[in-house]
Design a protein around this motif. Sequence first.
Motif, mmCIF file in Angstrom:
data_model
loop_
_atom_site.group_PDB
_atom_site.id
_atom_site.type_symbol
_atom_site.label_atom_id
_atom_site.label_comp_id
_atom_site.label_asym_id
_atom_site.label_seq_id
_atom_site.Cartn_x
_atom_site.Cartn_y
_atom_site.Cartn_z
ATOM 1 N N VAL A 170 0.865 -1.191 0.000
ATOM 2 C CA VAL A 170 0.000 0.000 0.000
ATOM 3 C C VAL A 170 0.892 1.227 0.000
ATOM 4 O O VAL A 170 1.397 1.642 1.044
ATOM 5 C CB VAL A 170 -0.935 -0.004 1.227
ATOM 6 N N ASP A 171 1.082 1.776 -1.182
ATOM 7 C CA ASP A 171 1.973 2.923 -1.334
ATOM 8 C C ASP A 171 1.344 4.103 -2.055
ATOM 9 O O ASP A 171 1.706 5.249 -1.804
ATOM 10 C CB ASP A 171 3.228 2.517 -2.126
ATOM 11 N N ARG A 172 0.413 3.803 -2.968
ATOM 12 C CA ARG A 172 -0.106 4.831 -3.866
ATOM 13 C C ARG A 172 -1.605 5.008 -3.667
ATOM 14 O O ARG A 172 -2.274 4.118 -3.132
ATOM 15 C CB ARG A 172 0.196 4.449 -5.321
ATOM 16 N N PRO A 173 -2.165 6.131 -4.113
ATOM 17 C CA PRO A 173 -3.608 6.357 -3.931
ATOM 18 C C PRO A 173 -4.469 5.225 -4.469
ATOM 19 O O PRO A 173 -5.479 4.863 -3.850
ATOM 20 C CB PRO A 173 -3.848 7.669 -4.694
ATOM 21 N N GLU A 174 -4.098 4.633 -5.603
ATOM 22 C CA GLU A 174 -4.917 3.556 -6.157
ATOM 23 C C GLU A 174 -4.900 2.309 -5.278
ATOM 24 O O GLU A 174 -5.820 1.477 -5.344
ATOM 25 C CB GLU A 174 -4.460 3.197 -7.576
ATOM 26 N N ASP A 175 -3.866 2.174 -4.441
ATOM 27 C CA ASP A 175 -3.805 1.031 -3.527
ATOM 28 C C ASP A 175 -4.858 1.130 -2.432
ATOM 29 O O ASP A 175 -5.274 0.118 -1.874
ATOM 30 C CB ASP A 175 -2.418 0.928 -2.884
ATOM 31 N N LEU A 176 -5.270 2.362 -2.106
ATOM 32 C CA LEU A 176 -6.271 2.533 -1.045
ATOM 33 C C LEU A 176 -7.625 1.961 -1.456
ATOM 34 O O LEU A 176 -8.316 1.336 -0.648
ATOM 35 C CB LEU A 176 -6.407 4.014 -0.695
ATOM 36 N N GLU A 177 -7.998 2.187 -2.711
ATOM 37 C CA GLU A 177 -9.273 1.646 -3.189
ATOM 38 C C GLU A 177 -9.240 0.122 -3.170
ATOM 39 O O GLU A 177 -10.208 -0.530 -2.744
ATOM 40 C CB GLU A 177 -9.558 2.156 -4.598
ATOM 41 N N TRP A 178 -8.124 -0.450 -3.618
ATOM 42 C CA TRP A 178 -7.966 -1.907 -3.570
ATOM 43 C C TRP A 178 -8.042 -2.407 -2.141
ATOM 44 O O TRP A 178 -8.740 -3.390 -1.846
ATOM 45 C CB TRP A 178 -6.618 -2.283 -4.198
ATOM 46 N N LEU A 179 -7.340 -1.737 -1.219
ATOM 47 C CA LEU A 179 -7.318 -2.172 0.176
ATOM 48 C C LEU A 179 -8.714 -2.130 0.778
ATOM 49 O O LEU A 179 -9.136 -3.074 1.463
ATOM 50 C CB LEU A 179 -6.372 -1.290 0.991
ATOM 51 N N GLN A 180 -9.457 -1.071 0.520
ATOM 52 C CA GLN A 180 -10.795 -0.967 1.097
ATOM 53 C C GLN A 180 -11.700 -2.080 0.573
ATOM 54 O O GLN A 180 -12.462 -2.684 1.343
ATOM 55 C CB GLN A 180 -11.408 0.396 0.776
ATOM 56 N N ALA A 181 -11.603 -2.377 -0.721
ATOM 57 C CA ALA A 181 -12.423 -3.440 -1.300
ATOM 58 C C ALA A 181 -12.064 -4.798 -0.693
ATOM 59 O O ALA A 181 -12.949 -5.612 -0.390
ATOM 60 C CB ALA A 181 -12.239 -3.476 -2.816
ATOM 61 N N GLU A 182 -10.784 -5.050 -0.486
ATOM 62 C CA GLU A 182 -10.350 -6.321 0.094
ATOM 63 C C GLU A 182 -10.788 -6.448 1.555
ATOM 64 O O GLU A 182 -11.173 -7.534 2.007
ATOM 65 C CB GLU A 182 -8.824 -6.444 0.001
ATOM 66 N N LEU A 183 -10.728 -5.346 2.288
ATOM 67 C CA LEU A 183 -11.167 -5.371 3.674
ATOM 68 C C LEU A 183 -12.673 -5.572 3.778
ATOM 69 O O LEU A 183 -13.159 -6.328 4.629
ATOM 70 C CB LEU A 183 -10.759 -4.068 4.369
ATOM 71 N N GLU A 184 -13.421 -4.917 2.910
ATOM 72 C CA GLU A 184 -14.869 -5.053 2.922
ATOM 73 C C GLU A 184 -15.294 -6.487 2.619
ATOM 74 O O GLU A 184 -16.260 -7.001 3.190
ATOM 75 C CB GLU A 184 -15.499 -4.103 1.910
ATOM 76 N N SER A 185 -14.564 -7.151 1.720
ATOM 77 C CA SER A 185 -14.925 -8.514 1.332
ATOM 78 C C SER A 185 -14.453 -9.558 2.338
ATOM 79 O O SER A 185 -14.871 -10.716 2.271
ATOM 80 C CB SER A 185 -14.309 -8.833 -0.034
ATOM 81 N N GLY A 186 -13.578 -9.156 3.253
ATOM 82 C CA GLY A 186 -13.025 -10.091 4.211
ATOM 83 C C GLY A 186 -11.829 -10.869 3.689
ATOM 84 O O GLY A 186 -11.326 -11.774 4.368
ATOM 85 N N ILE B 54 -8.882 -9.737 3.330
ATOM 86 C CA ILE B 54 -7.710 -9.309 4.092
ATOM 87 C C ILE B 54 -8.121 -9.070 5.532
ATOM 88 O O ILE B 54 -9.169 -8.478 5.803
ATOM 89 C CB ILE B 54 -7.097 -8.026 3.484
ATOM 90 N N ASP B 55 -7.281 -9.516 6.458
ATOM 91 C CA ASP B 55 -7.509 -9.313 7.889
ATOM 92 C C ASP B 55 -6.544 -8.237 8.377
ATOM 93 O O ASP B 55 -5.375 -8.504 8.602
ATOM 94 C CB ASP B 55 -7.283 -10.620 8.650
ATOM 95 N N SER B 56 -7.049 -7.021 8.497
ATOM 96 C CA SER B 56 -6.215 -5.906 8.964
ATOM 97 C C SER B 56 -7.140 -4.934 9.689
ATOM 98 O O SER B 56 -7.512 -3.881 9.183
ATOM 99 C CB SER B 56 -5.512 -5.224 7.776
ATOM 100 N N ARG B 57 -7.524 -5.312 10.908
ATOM 101 C CA ARG B 57 -8.613 -4.627 11.607
ATOM 102 C C ARG B 57 -8.289 -3.170 11.928
ATOM 103 O O ARG B 57 -9.171 -2.309 11.884
ATOM 104 C CB ARG B 57 -8.986 -5.382 12.873
ATOM 105 N N ARG B 58 -7.045 -2.873 12.265
ATOM 106 C CA ARG B 58 -6.703 -1.484 12.582
ATOM 107 C C ARG B 58 -6.746 -0.607 11.333
ATOM 108 O O ARG B 58 -7.232 0.522 11.368
ATOM 109 C CB ARG B 58 -5.322 -1.419 13.243
ATOM 110 N N ALA B 59 -6.224 -1.143 10.227
ATOM 111 C CA ALA B 59 -6.279 -0.389 8.974
ATOM 112 C C ALA B 59 -7.731 -0.170 8.540
ATOM 113 O O ALA B 59 -8.084 0.909 8.048
ATOM 114 C CB ALA B 59 -5.509 -1.127 7.892
ATOM 115 N N TRP B 60 -8.568 -1.182 8.752
ATOM 116 C CA TRP B 60 -9.985 -1.054 8.398
ATOM 117 C C TRP B 60 -10.643 0.035 9.238
ATOM 118 O O TRP B 60 -11.441 0.832 8.733
ATOM 119 C CB TRP B 60 -10.655 -2.393 8.600
ATOM 120 N N ALA B 61 -10.294 0.114 10.509
ATOM 121 C CA ALA B 61 -10.849 1.159 11.372
ATOM 122 C C ALA B 61 -10.418 2.546 10.900
ATOM 123 O O ALA B 61 -11.209 3.496 10.920
ATOM 124 C CB ALA B 61 -10.403 0.926 12.812
ATOM 125 N N VAL B 62 -9.157 2.673 10.468
ATOM 126 C CA VAL B 62 -8.669 3.967 9.965
ATOM 127 C C VAL B 62 -9.432 4.378 8.720
ATOM 128 O O VAL B 62 -9.899 5.524 8.593
ATOM 129 C CB VAL B 62 -7.157 3.907 9.679
#
Length: 221
Positions: free
Chosen positions: A186-202, A204-212
């Motif tokens: 997770v380095d670039r703005p486009e990575d944030l959209e990917w990360l949010q989608a992965e967290l929403e789908s379950g 990826i397990d990254s509870r603190r990042a999901w809270a942020v």
Amino acid sequence: MPRRCLLVFAKPPIAGEVKTRLQGTLSTTQAAELHRALLLDLVERVGHGSFDVELWWARSSARDEELRALPGPHEIQASGDLGARMADAVTRRGASYDKVAVVGSDLPQLDRDLVHGAFEALGSAEIVIGPASDGGYYLIGGAADALDSSIFEGIEWGTSAVLQQTLSRCAGLSREVTLLAEVRDVDRPEDLEWLQAELESGAIDSRRAWAVLRALGGSTC
């Protein structure tokens, strides 16, 4: 069991010093909060495995008490470019461990099983490398004598050429390399959209990042 150590290379979560490529999409404070969350989640996921875990901090304006508030044990990286710092860390820890692996800190897909698999692969290969989706790598591991310092020299760090240049160095030394599954950092703005989608789908397990990200109200995407 062979002695194994995972070295997590990280910058202290100081606003303005981390995730600079996300600034503009995130404020300096938000970027630091996300960096801290990703780091803490990673340490939690990889902990309690068949290997020791150490945090190796890049030199920064962080005070000792700020570092002590984060998971330990801690070491401070040497001076120089990323290659020089990794070579130094591998050499220092190679005196105490049979196998050493270095990873970054912004890897929401990295977990204990992946790291365990990397160390197990070193039973047949001299070096193991985890390719990153941007052309770099997120993990490199081996015995200290296999990870020759020349593997880390003359690499165009931060570019898409890092992995191929490193593989060429290994081939030049006749080192047998095993590649792991590719992951995304997770380095670039486009990575944030990917990360949010992965967290929403379950996925990826990254509870603190999901809270942020939830606290930002979706403004990252």
